[in-house]
Design an enzyme around this catalytic site. Structure first.
Site, mmCIF file in Angstrom:
data_model
loop_
_atom_site.group_PDB
_atom_site.id
_atom_site.type_symbol
_atom_site.label_atom_id
_atom_site.label_comp_id
_atom_site.label_asym_id
_atom_site.label_seq_id
_atom_site.Cartn_x
_atom_site.Cartn_y
_atom_site.Cartn_z
ATOM 1 N N ASP A 100 8.266 -53.069 27.146
ATOM 2 C CA ASP A 100 7.060 -52.789 27.942
ATOM 3 C C ASP A 100 6.849 -51.313 28.287
ATOM 4 O OD1 ASP A 100 7.174 -55.531 27.842
ATOM 5 O OD2 ASP A 100 7.574 -55.817 29.971
ATOM 6 N N LYS A 140 3.713 -60.573 25.530
ATOM 7 C CA LYS A 140 4.328 -61.551 26.423
ATOM 8 C C LYS A 140 3.565 -61.653 27.738
ATOM 9 C CE LYS A 140 7.942 -58.465 28.373
ATOM 10 N NZ LYS A 140 7.752 -58.636 29.825
ATOM 11 N N CYS A 187 11.438 -56.703 34.395
ATOM 12 C CA CYS A 187 11.520 -57.176 33.011
ATOM 13 C C CYS A 187 12.841 -56.812 32.334
ATOM 14 C CB CYS A 187 10.340 -56.638 32.208
ATOM 15 S SG CYS A 187 8.747 -57.282 32.784
#
Length: 298
Positions: free
Chosen positions: A163, A226, A259
């Site tokens: 990310d 995601k 995350c």
């Protein structure tokens, strides 16, 4: 038999399987030691690591001690029954309601005469040392993700980039440093033919991986979209790793406490060895990064 925790029960089941595979007359203490070492998230394995002992080395020694004999029904050997009884006393001594893997490991040493006990003693392990190491573990930490020791190789590694998107980078004070470190690792991975996997959180709304990093990705790298915190749960991510057949996962990206942490915990639970690059991860809250790194060290 005393009530066992789920992982202690799993260890005994693994011990029974190993005894059957070896054609043993009964489940011996050596089978239990091997079974305990197959529980990566257990307190027993965590405390072995806390003592600086390589779990793989102890596993090899346990395997060496297991000798094949003709198949017969699988009762506990007399010596193993002694170990189980000692483990029950150990759990009661510390006020636990059920026997855990750590109690079984301590009991192996307290029994003292089995080959498994001698193997542990040969490595300098004692019941008191185990208890001392156990007392230093943070509550619950041993049941999640113990620190990984040892070297990794490019043949066994995968670089996971999590990310690194402009929308997440914008409020991070150290964003330039994080992008630079991620870029460096991506370039090195490309030079060494280390596979790279990339995830992007809600790409449609939050955008793609930052362009400075995206242009360095080797051809063919798939960027998985995601809608969950853990990259391991992104559609296709687990299958990507399985196809690569590599067990060392190097994590970089953001955010450290969300995350990255969730991905690390899921990977660890799935049996991977996880390495988080502290200087290639970051979080928006000033103290969140440090908290995440401390958590992942245990």
């Amino acid at each position: 038999m005393a009530e066992l925790t789920e992982r202690a029960g799993n260890a005994l089941q693994a011990a029974q399987r190993k005894a059957r595979e070896a054609g043993a007359r009964a489940i011996a203490v050596e089978h239990l030691l091997a079974g305990l070492l197959e529980q990566p998230d257990s307190v027993a394995v965590a405390v072995v690591r806390a003592l600086g002992i390589e779990v793989s080395k102890l596993q090899r020694e346990a395997a060496r001690l297991i000798h094949a004999t003709e198949p017969e029904p699988m009762p506990l050997s007399e010596r193993l029954q002694v170990v189980v009884d000692l483990a029950a006393k150990e759990s009661k001594r510390v006020g636990e309601q059920a026997v855990g893997t750590e109690h079984l490991l301590i009991a192996i040493l307290r029994e003292g005469d089995s080959l498994a006990s001698r193997a542990l003693q040969k490595l300098g392990v004692s019941a008191d040392a185990l208890r001392s190491a156990l007392s230093r573990l943070e509550p619950g930490a041993a049941r999640v993700a113990s620190p990984v020791r040892g070297r990794i190789s490019m043949q066994s590694s995968v670089l996971a980039v999590i990310d690194v998107q402009d929308s997440f980078l914008a409020p991070i004070a150290q964003k330039e440093k994080v992008v630079a470190r991620c870029s460096f690792l991506v370039e090195v991975a490309g030079l060494l033919d280390v596979p790279i996997v990339v995830t992007e959180q809600y790409r449609e709304r939050m955008g793609e991986t930052t362009e400075a990093l995206r242009r360095l990705l080797p051809p063919g790298v798939v960027r998985r979209d995601k809608l969950c915190f853990s990259s391991y749960r992104a559609n296709g991510f687990e299958e990507d790793l399985a196809a690569m057949a590599r067990k060392d996962i190097v994590l970089v990206g953001i955010e450290s406490h969300i995350c990255v942490t969730q991905t690390a915990l899921d990977l660890h639970s799935a049996g991977y060895r996880v390495y988080v690059c502290e200087d290639a991860t970051a979080a928006r809250p000033p103290d969140a990064h440090g908290i995440a790194m401390r958590r992942l060290r245990h």
